[in-house]
Design an enzyme around this catalytic site. Structure first.
Site, short mmCIF file in Angstrom:
data_model
loop_
_atom_site.label_atom_id
_atom_site.label_comp_id
_atom_site.label_asym_id
_atom_site.label_seq_id
_atom_site.Cartn_x
_atom_site.Cartn_y
_atom_site.Cartn_z
N ARG A 10 0.83 -1.21 0.00
CA ARG A 10 0.00 0.00 0.00
C ARG A 10 0.86 1.26 0.00
O ARG A 10 0.66 2.17 -0.80
CB ARG A 10 -0.90 -0.03 1.23
CG ARG A 10 -1.99 1.02 1.26
CD ARG A 10 -3.04 0.66 2.30
NE ARG A 10 -2.41 0.32 3.57
CZ ARG A 10 -2.85 -0.65 4.38
NH1 ARG A 10 -3.87 -1.39 4.04
NH2 ARG A 10 -2.24 -0.89 5.52
N LYS A 169 11.08 8.87 14.05
CA LYS A 169 9.80 8.23 13.73
C LYS A 169 9.31 7.37 14.89
O LYS A 169 8.11 7.30 15.17
CB LYS A 169 9.94 7.39 12.46
CG LYS A 169 8.66 6.64 12.05
CD LYS A 169 7.46 7.57 11.88
CE LYS A 169 6.32 6.95 11.10
NZ LYS A 169 5.80 5.71 11.66
N ASN A 173 5.75 7.89 16.86
CA ASN A 173 4.72 6.89 17.10
C ASN A 173 4.34 6.81 18.57
O ASN A 173 3.18 6.58 18.91
CB ASN A 173 5.18 5.53 16.59
CG ASN A 173 5.11 5.42 15.09
OD1 ASN A 173 5.09 6.43 14.38
ND2 ASN A 173 5.10 4.21 14.57
N GLU A 176 2.03 9.54 19.17
CA GLU A 176 0.75 9.15 18.56
C GLU A 176 -0.06 8.28 19.52
O GLU A 176 -1.28 8.47 19.68
CB GLU A 176 1.03 8.41 17.26
CG GLU A 176 -0.15 7.82 16.55
CD GLU A 176 0.32 6.94 15.40
OE1 GLU A 176 0.24 5.69 15.54
OE2 GLU A 176 0.78 7.48 14.38
#
Length: 301
Positions: A10, A169, A173, A176
């Site tokens: 994807r 990153k 996360n 997040e």
């Protein structure tokens, strides 16, 4: 530019399409022949192996890996090793552990860029946020591609040396996780509290000028609109957790307290351990939010 792309899942397809749409050439490979054929229809040059990708590129090879973190990255690098040298650049755009990225940078003859990628399927239209670590010359060399894949020049930057891109990153996360937990707890109190409230209306109102407006809050609005005010049959089961675990492990090593991120991580683990039926509304919302930003499968009751 001419870019070799290995991995047409994807996210890989989005990377390839954005690079093509920006006028660059792409040589693409995936173990799924249908994915290769689909990208060929979109304008990419098909390759039948990782070695074939390298062979079809010019003398200075620029190759982007968009394969699952872990063994798949090492396997791809092993296949590329005979075909690359110090003038070439390899980008790892997956969610690799930053320790693996620093090791790979040392072991790979080509310049190695670890690229944290955020934005999910929405990046097809909007572009991604790219956090890149590695040699500055290699980052500069790939800037036209990063401009195409990201939201634009402001959507990417070099964070520092090898490993720093995936490190940033990883922490992204962790943040997040905590944000999802905070939204979940707030909506849980609204849902269980003293007023009969329309959750979609609350989310929409907050997203128009309120201090806590965000894309995640837009996805909360979407969740209530599509699943209903009580989230229908969305289960109290929140998958994922590897990058959050790495974040907490790093906090312990650096002696930096991260109570909110740690609590959000343990809530995920607890959601998979209790098996108590409908469960907590906050975790059910987190489950649905993961679909919203990453199209992860929704666990249902």
């Amino acid at each position: 530019m001419e870019l070799g792309l290995v991995g047409l899942g994807r996210m890989g397809q989005i990377v390839a399409q954005r690079v093509i749409d920006d006028g660059h050439d792409v040589v693409a490979f995936d173990i799924d022949d249908d994915a290769v054929a689909e990208m060929a229809d979109a304008g990419a040059t098909p390759a039948d192996s990782i070695a074939d990708v390298a062979d079809q590129l010019g003398e200075e090879k620029r190759i982007w890996l968009m394969v699952p973190a872990g063994d798949a990255v090492d396997a791809a690098l092993d296949e590329l090793e005979p075909h690359v040298d110090a003038d070439d650049v390899i980008v790892d755009g997956g969610n690799s552990n930053f320790h693996d990225s620093t090791r790979r940078a040392d072991e790979t003859e080509a310049a190695y860029l670890d690229c944290g990628t955020s934005g999910g399927p929405a990046g097809a239209e909007l572009g991604f946020s790219l956090m890149v670590g590695g040699p500055e010359w290699a980052y500069d060399e790939l800037t036209p591609v990063f401009d195409a894949v990201a939201t634009g020049p402001d959507g990417h930057d070099r964070m520092g040396p090898a490993g720093s891109g995936h490190y940033v990153k990883m922490v992204h996360n962790g943040v997040e996780y905590a944000l999802m937990q905070a939204y979940g707890e707030g909506f849980e109190l609204l849902h269980e509290g003293r007023y009969d409230l329309d959750m979609e209306a609350v989310a929409r109102t907050w997203n128009n000028g309120a201090v806590i407006r965000s894309w995640l809050l837009e996805l909360c609005e979407e969740a209530f609109r599509e699943e209903g005010n009580d989230l229908g049959d969305v289960a109290d089961h929140v998958s994922g957790g590897s990058t959050g675990t790495w974040t907490v492990q790093e906090s312990l090593e650096q002696e930096v307290p991260l109570p909110l991120i740690y609590q959000a991580l343990t809530e995920r683990f607890n959601s998979r351990a209790t098996g108590d039926g409908e469960g907590r509304f906050s975790r059910r919302l987190a489950n649905r939010l993961r679909y919203g930003f990453g199209r992860h499968e929704i666990e249902r009751q």
